[in-house]
Design a protein around this motif. Structure first.
Motif, mmCIF file in Angstrom:
data_model
loop_
_atom_site.group_PDB
_atom_site.id
_atom_site.type_symbol
_atom_site.label_atom_id
_atom_site.label_comp_id
_atom_site.label_asym_id
_atom_site.label_seq_id
_atom_site.Cartn_x
_atom_site.Cartn_y
_atom_site.Cartn_z
ATOM 1 N N GLY A 180 0.809 -1.211 0.000
ATOM 2 C CA GLY A 180 0.000 0.000 0.000
ATOM 3 C C GLY A 180 0.841 1.258 0.000
ATOM 4 N N ALA A 181 2.010 1.198 0.636
ATOM 5 C CA ALA A 181 2.905 2.349 0.665
ATOM 6 C C ALA A 181 3.354 2.712 -0.746
ATOM 7 N N GLY A 182 3.673 1.706 -1.554
ATOM 8 C CA GLY A 182 4.088 1.966 -2.920
ATOM 9 C C GLY A 182 2.988 2.599 -3.744
ATOM 10 N N LEU A 183 1.753 2.139 -3.555
ATOM 11 C CA LEU A 183 0.619 2.710 -4.275
ATOM 12 C C LEU A 183 0.357 4.139 -3.823
ATOM 13 N N PHE A 184 0.404 4.363 -2.519
ATOM 14 C CA PHE A 184 0.159 5.696 -1.975
ATOM 15 C C PHE A 184 1.217 6.682 -2.445
ATOM 16 N N GLN A 185 2.467 6.286 -2.367
ATOM 17 C CA GLN A 185 3.570 7.197 -2.698
ATOM 18 C C GLN A 185 3.594 7.579 -4.171
ATOM 19 N N THR A 186 3.009 6.751 -5.044
ATOM 20 C CA THR A 186 3.028 7.037 -6.479
ATOM 21 C C THR A 186 1.708 7.592 -7.002
ATOM 22 N N THR A 187 0.711 7.745 -6.134
ATOM 23 C CA THR A 187 -0.585 8.303 -6.567
ATOM 24 C C THR A 187 -1.089 9.332 -5.549
ATOM 25 N N CYS A 188 -1.541 8.874 -4.428
ATOM 26 C CA CYS A 188 -2.176 9.724 -3.419
ATOM 27 C C CYS A 188 -1.263 10.847 -2.934
ATOM 28 N N ALA A 189 0.034 10.560 -2.846
ATOM 29 C CA ALA A 189 0.988 11.540 -2.314
ATOM 30 C C ALA A 189 1.080 12.795 -3.168
ATOM 31 N N ALA A 190 0.652 12.736 -4.418
ATOM 32 C CA ALA A 190 0.689 13.917 -5.280
ATOM 33 C C ALA A 190 -0.093 15.072 -4.667
ATOM 34 N N CYS A 191 -1.149 14.771 -3.938
ATOM 35 C CA CYS A 191 -1.952 15.806 -3.272
ATOM 36 C C CYS A 191 -1.782 15.776 -1.754
ATOM 37 N N LYS A 216 -9.667 6.665 12.407
ATOM 38 C CA LYS A 216 -10.973 6.906 13.025
ATOM 39 C C LYS A 216 -12.125 6.330 12.215
ATOM 40 N N PHE A 217 -12.020 6.464 10.895
ATOM 41 C CA PHE A 217 -13.143 6.105 10.027
ATOM 42 C C PHE A 217 -12.677 5.259 8.838
ATOM 43 N N PRO A 218 -12.170 4.065 9.087
ATOM 44 C CA PRO A 218 -11.608 3.269 7.988
ATOM 45 C C PRO A 218 -12.614 2.914 6.900
ATOM 46 N N HIS A 219 -13.872 2.665 7.263
ATOM 47 C CA HIS A 219 -14.876 2.325 6.253
ATOM 48 C C HIS A 219 -15.148 3.516 5.334
ATOM 49 N N GLU A 220 -15.215 4.692 5.924
ATOM 50 C CA GLU A 220 -15.435 5.894 5.115
ATOM 51 C C GLU A 220 -14.253 6.137 4.183
ATOM 52 N N VAL A 221 -13.044 5.983 4.704
ATOM 53 C CA VAL A 221 -11.860 6.203 3.884
ATOM 54 C C VAL A 221 -11.800 5.191 2.741
ATOM 55 N N LEU A 222 -12.169 3.938 3.008
ATOM 56 C CA LEU A 222 -12.204 2.944 1.931
ATOM 57 C C LEU A 222 -13.192 3.364 0.841
ATOM 58 N N HIS A 223 -14.360 3.837 1.260
ATOM 59 C CA HIS A 223 -15.357 4.299 0.287
ATOM 60 C C HIS A 223 -14.784 5.413 -0.580
ATOM 61 N N LYS A 224 -14.045 6.319 0.026
ATOM 62 C CA LYS A 224 -13.497 7.450 -0.735
ATOM 63 C C LYS A 224 -12.294 7.032 -1.592
ATOM 64 N N ILE A 225 -11.513 6.076 -1.128
ATOM 65 C CA ILE A 225 -10.436 5.550 -1.963
ATOM 66 C C ILE A 225 -11.012 4.929 -3.229
ATOM 67 N N ARG A 226 -12.136 4.282 -3.083
ATOM 68 C CA ARG A 226 -12.759 3.583 -4.211
ATOM 69 C C ARG A 226 -13.571 4.501 -5.115
ATOM 70 N N ASN A 227 -14.082 5.617 -4.565
ATOM 71 C CA ASN A 227 -14.995 6.454 -5.337
ATOM 72 C C ASN A 227 -14.600 7.920 -5.410
ATOM 73 N N ALA A 228 -13.679 8.358 -4.574
ATOM 74 C CA ALA A 228 -13.233 9.750 -4.419
ATOM 75 C C ALA A 228 -14.190 10.527 -3.523
ATOM 76 N N HIS A 229 -13.695 11.618 -2.979
ATOM 77 C CA HIS A 229 -14.505 12.506 -2.143
ATOM 78 C C HIS A 229 -15.305 13.428 -3.064
ATOM 79 N N MET A 234 -9.957 14.638 -6.898
ATOM 80 C CA MET A 234 -9.357 13.490 -6.223
ATOM 81 C C MET A 234 -9.459 12.279 -7.138
ATOM 82 N N ILE A 235 -8.354 11.560 -7.275
ATOM 83 C CA ILE A 235 -8.407 10.318 -8.033
ATOM 84 C C ILE A 235 -9.111 9.257 -7.206
ATOM 85 N N ASN A 236 -9.518 8.158 -7.834
ATOM 86 C CA ASN A 236 -10.030 7.020 -7.092
ATOM 87 C C ASN A 236 -9.464 5.740 -7.702
ATOM 88 N N LEU A 237 -9.540 4.677 -6.941
ATOM 89 C CA LEU A 237 -8.995 3.397 -7.383
ATOM 90 C C LEU A 237 -10.091 2.436 -7.832
#
Length: 258
Positions: A180-191, A216-229, A234-237
């Motif tokens: 997950g660190a590799g994915l985060f550092q090459t995508t999410c970290a841009a913002c 605090k809110f892992p289910h919410e964060v998963l939803h946003k990773i998959r669909n964006a805020h 924001m990109i999504n996966l």
């Protein structure tokens, strides 16, 4: 390149800071605003599922509409919320989509309303019709037919079964934080920056970073990773394997929360 990156980050931060009325200033008619609020000429199934997930989260931010006034007429009297938020799908059905049988089984988000997990695989047109009818009552002046279809597609074909992905008691994501660190550092970290603290949704004395929210809110964060805020750049996966999102969440929980 530094100028371009800085300009993009400024635009992203501006959109993150908006007050729910849509993109502001120069970005209002830009490609960024189109990416946030508009549909592609030929929407793919992947895009439709993610777009429906954003409407499920907060439809007025996702669609650049005004907030609804007052409390939803069908919001249960036993509920503890009031105002526009009661018009959000997630407010009753939950980030885990289980409603009263999941995360919202008690506490301030409890409404006694069941989730939407039983609608997985159902006919999209039938779901759309239910969204129009009482008790949902999403009239066309709020969400048009094409947009309602997106929600219905998400409900029918876009839900992720978080029950097997996140431990309900501990919030632990069943993923690989190293990957997950590799994915985060090459995508999410841009913002969000490499430590997840480039953007802050909290107050001065109580910051809300990626690490804060993921713990605090892992289910919410998963939803946003998959669909964006909704309502921000924001990109999504959604177009990648679900395991990628779980691995990113597992890593995000290791990031600083303060």
């Amino acid at each position: 390149m530094l100028v371009v990156a800085g300009s993009l980050l400024s635009a992203i931060q501006m959109l993150h800071a908006q007050d729910g009325k849509g993109a502001a200033g120069p970005a209002e008619h830009s490609n960024l605003a189109d990416f946030v609020h508009r549909a592609p000429p030929q929407p793919t199934e992947i895009w439709l599922r993610a777009a429906g997930g954003r409407i499920y989260d907060n439809w007025w931010d996702a669609l650049d509409r005004r907030k609804p006034e007052g409390t939803h007429p069908a919001y249960p009297g036993a509920g503890k919320r009031t105002g526009a938020n009661t018009w959000r799908c997630v407010e009753c059905h939950g980030w885990d989509y289980n409603g009263k049988d999941g995360l919202y089984g008690s506490g301030e988000r409890y409404t006694g309303i069941k989730g939407i997990r039983g609608a997985v695989g159902r006919d999209v047109n039938r779901i759309a019709a239910l969204l129009r009818a009482e008790p949902h009552s999403y009239k066309r002046e709020l969400i048009n037919d094409e947009e309602v279809q997106r929600v219905a597609i998400f409900v029918s074909r876009g839900q992720d079964n978080a029950d097997r992905l996140i431990d309900l008691k501990t919030g632990t994501a069943r993923g690989d934080p190293v990957r997950g660190a590799g994915l985060f550092q090459t995508t999410c970290a841009a913002c969000h920056g490499f430590d997840g603290r480039a953007l802050d949704w909290g107050a001065a004395k109580e910051p809300a970073y990626v690490g804060t929210e993921a713990n605090k809110f892992p289910h919410e964060v998963l939803h946003k990773i998959r669909n964006a805020h909704p309502g921000v750049v924001m990109i999504n996966l959604r177009g990648f394997p679900l395991q990628d999102a779980i691995d990113v969440l597992a890593f995000a929980r290791t990031l600083p929360s303060k």
